[in-house]
Design an enzyme around this catalytic site. Sequence first.
Site, PDB file in Angstrom:
ATOM      1  N   LYS A  22       0.852  -1.206   0.000  1.00 21.87           N
ATOM      2  CA  LYS A  22       0.000   0.000   0.000  1.00 21.87           C
ATOM      3  C   LYS A  22       0.882   1.249   0.000  1.00 21.87           C
ATOM      4  O   LYS A  22       0.649   2.175  -0.778  1.00 21.87           O
ATOM      5  CB  LYS A  22      -0.879   0.009   1.247  1.00 21.87           C
ATOM      6  CG  LYS A  22      -1.554   1.349   1.540  1.00 21.87           C
ATOM      7  CD  LYS A  22      -2.441   1.323   2.754  1.00 21.87           C
ATOM      8  CE  LYS A  22      -1.716   1.622   4.023  1.00 21.87           C
ATOM      9  NZ  LYS A  22      -1.441   3.047   4.285  1.00 21.87           N
ATOM     10  N   ASN A  23       1.893   1.256   0.856  1.00 24.79           N
ATOM     11  CA  ASN A  23       2.669   2.488   1.026  1.00 24.79           C
ATOM     12  C   ASN A  23       3.676   2.728  -0.091  1.00 24.79           C
ATOM     13  O   ASN A  23       4.246   3.800  -0.193  1.00 24.79           O
ATOM     14  CB  ASN A  23       3.343   2.503   2.397  1.00 24.79           C
ATOM     15  CG  ASN A  23       2.311   2.659   3.506  1.00 24.79           C
ATOM     16  OD1 ASN A  23       1.140   2.941   3.240  1.00 24.79           O
ATOM     17  ND2 ASN A  23       2.726   2.441   4.735  1.00 24.79           N
ATOM     18  N   CYS A 115      -5.277  12.276  11.936  1.00 17.56           N
ATOM     19  CA  CYS A 115      -6.020  11.029  12.178  1.00 17.56           C
ATOM     20  C   CYS A 115      -5.733  10.617  13.630  1.00 17.56           C
ATOM     21  O   CYS A 115      -5.028  11.293  14.345  1.00 17.56           O
ATOM     22  CB  CYS A 115      -5.582   9.963  11.186  1.00 17.56           C
ATOM     23  SG  CYS A 115      -3.840   9.623  11.289  1.00 17.56           S
ATOM     24  N   ARG A 120      -0.331  14.747  12.081  1.00 19.75           N
ATOM     25  CA  ARG A 120       0.107  14.525  10.696  1.00 19.75           C
ATOM     26  C   ARG A 120       0.372  15.849   9.948  1.00 19.75           C
ATOM     27  O   ARG A 120      -0.291  16.160   8.964  1.00 19.75           O
ATOM     28  CB  ARG A 120      -0.899  13.675   9.926  1.00 19.75           C
ATOM     29  CG  ARG A 120      -1.376  12.427  10.622  1.00 19.75           C
ATOM     30  CD  ARG A 120      -0.290  11.412  10.930  1.00 19.75           C
ATOM     31  NE  ARG A 120       0.335  10.811   9.783  1.00 19.75           N
ATOM     32  CZ  ARG A 120      -0.126   9.730   9.151  1.00 19.75           C
ATOM     33  NH1 ARG A 120      -1.243   9.193   9.541  1.00 19.75           N
ATOM     34  NH2 ARG A 120       0.524   9.220   8.122  1.00 19.75           N
ATOM     35  N   ASP A 306       4.612   1.022  11.974  1.00 23.46           N
ATOM     36  CA  ASP A 306       3.417   0.340  11.446  1.00 23.46           C
ATOM     37  C   ASP A 306       3.294  -1.095  11.930  1.00 23.46           C
ATOM     38  O   ASP A 306       2.292  -1.746  11.638  1.00 23.46           O
ATOM     39  CB  ASP A 306       3.411   0.364   9.907  1.00 23.46           C
ATOM     40  CG  ASP A 306       3.243   1.762   9.383  1.00 23.46           C
ATOM     41  OD1 ASP A 306       3.477   1.983   8.186  1.00 23.46           O
ATOM     42  OD2 ASP A 306       2.912   2.654  10.181  1.00 23.46           O
ATOM     43  N   ARG A 398      -8.603  -0.615   4.577  1.00 23.00           N
ATOM     44  CA  ARG A 398      -7.759   0.417   3.954  1.00 23.00           C
ATOM     45  C   ARG A 398      -6.411  -0.168   3.552  1.00 23.00           C
ATOM     46  O   ARG A 398      -5.813   0.255   2.578  1.00 23.00           O
ATOM     47  CB  ARG A 398      -7.532   1.583   4.932  1.00 23.00           C
ATOM     48  CG  ARG A 398      -8.716   2.502   5.150  1.00 23.00           C
ATOM     49  CD  ARG A 398      -8.291   3.710   5.938  1.00 23.00           C
ATOM     50  NE  ARG A 398      -7.026   4.204   5.429  1.00 23.00           N
ATOM     51  CZ  ARG A 398      -6.042   4.678   6.220  1.00 23.00           C
ATOM     52  NH1 ARG A 398      -6.225   4.753   7.522  1.00 23.00           N
ATOM     53  NH2 ARG A 398      -4.915   5.108   5.713  1.00 23.00           N
TER      54      ARG A 398
END
Length: 420
Positions: A22-23, A115, A120, A306, A398
């Site tokens: 994803k990243n 978030c 952020r 993460d 997500r």
Amino acid sequence: MDSFLIEGGLPLSGEVTISGSKNAVLPILAATLLTSETCIIRRVPDLSDVGFMLKILQSLGAEVTRDGDTLTIRAANISGRGDYELIRKMRGSICILGPLLARLKEAVVSLPGGCVIGTRPIDLHLKGLRGLGAQVEVEAGYVRVHAPRLEGQMIFLGGRVGPTVLGTANLMMAATLASGITVIESAACEPEVVDLADFLIAMGAKITGAGSPTITIHGVKALHGADHEVIADRIEAGTFAAVAAATGGEVTLRGARPDHLGAVLDKLQEAGAEIRRAAGVLTVRGTGSLKPIDITTMPYSGFPTDMQAQLMALACQAPGTSIITERIFESRFMHASELMRLGADIAIEGPSAIVKGGRPLSGAPVMASDLRASAALVIAGLAAKGSTQVHRVYHLDRGYERMELKLQKLGARIQRTPGE
Ligand code: EPZ
């Protein structure tokens, strides 16, 4: 909103195929805006964040077609104004700023929302783009960047807790079409930054040093289309490795990159798991006797933030005291209170969580709050005796491609129940 119903207590074993990262794919999709030619992106995971990014590219005027996990994208006629609602909802969308500035010399996006894991900020992104000569205006929740031309510069991009991953991505993308040479100092070294650089180089960019703290970009006149396969998702791989360790099973991580998982595999070994690498295939086996661990999250190649929540779920079962310190984000312990509902004993002391593990977890209804916290709750539910319902798994969707199907293939008793 969907939820997962899990009957825990079973060792999970088998083989899981790791999806594309994803990243890595989010900035790579943004990079397709740098050329009017067609780009082919392979091994694209089917995630809601990816869906969001594709909608944003289409709102800018790009043509997108999908064939399985392969995307064809052509950003021939694009505007510099993205869909504000979409952009506000997904932090990763901030990485369209650099490409739009480089291609169109201007871009307007809504400030990405904070978030649950932190505020952020994007001050470093803006510092980098200003460094290339961009004018930046922030007003009424929007940020507008514009520059008649971009000039290469030496730019120090380090922040108060170290490098910025997407800030490095934004600046590197903008610099590909700037005139002259740009040197990014204190650049992020994550594998996802290297994968983006590889894609940009395939498009004709001149980049050296990606993966090191100093990245040098020689600007070129234009970039062309390219065909690129996205790297495996190291956090998904780490998450399934933690599932094996937490349930006492044995899981082979098909397609994972062990060279991207050094710190994670080291910690899992310290926690008592067995790691096997044979001909590039990675297998993790939980031995059933877990040991406490001490973790401090760091920029790559240190222990990744993460994976912090997932290893906290593991630590809850290790007899003894584990100390988990979060140095990257200011409030990334939302999972702790939900883990305590499963019987975990966790005390938060400033940036550290003190986990007194060893008491068996027992199932209970829990609430997901963010992407990796959700993964931690699933891991704990799979290890706990009895049933656990994880609410609001849209957070999980997500960043994990059909997680319940991959877990079912490992023998997990997990069902997705559609929400009201
Ligand atoms: C990327 O976010 C990842 N997201 C995050 O993964 C990951 O946790 C993070 O990097 C750190 O590794 C994507 O790649 C889409 P940062 P990013 O800029 O780039 C501060 C997940 O679960 N900072 O590296 O937004 C920031 O507040 C997600 O997949 C500034 O101060 O993170 C944080 O404390 C969560 N000013 C630290 O730097 C800035 O301008 C690292 O953030 C930018 C960041």
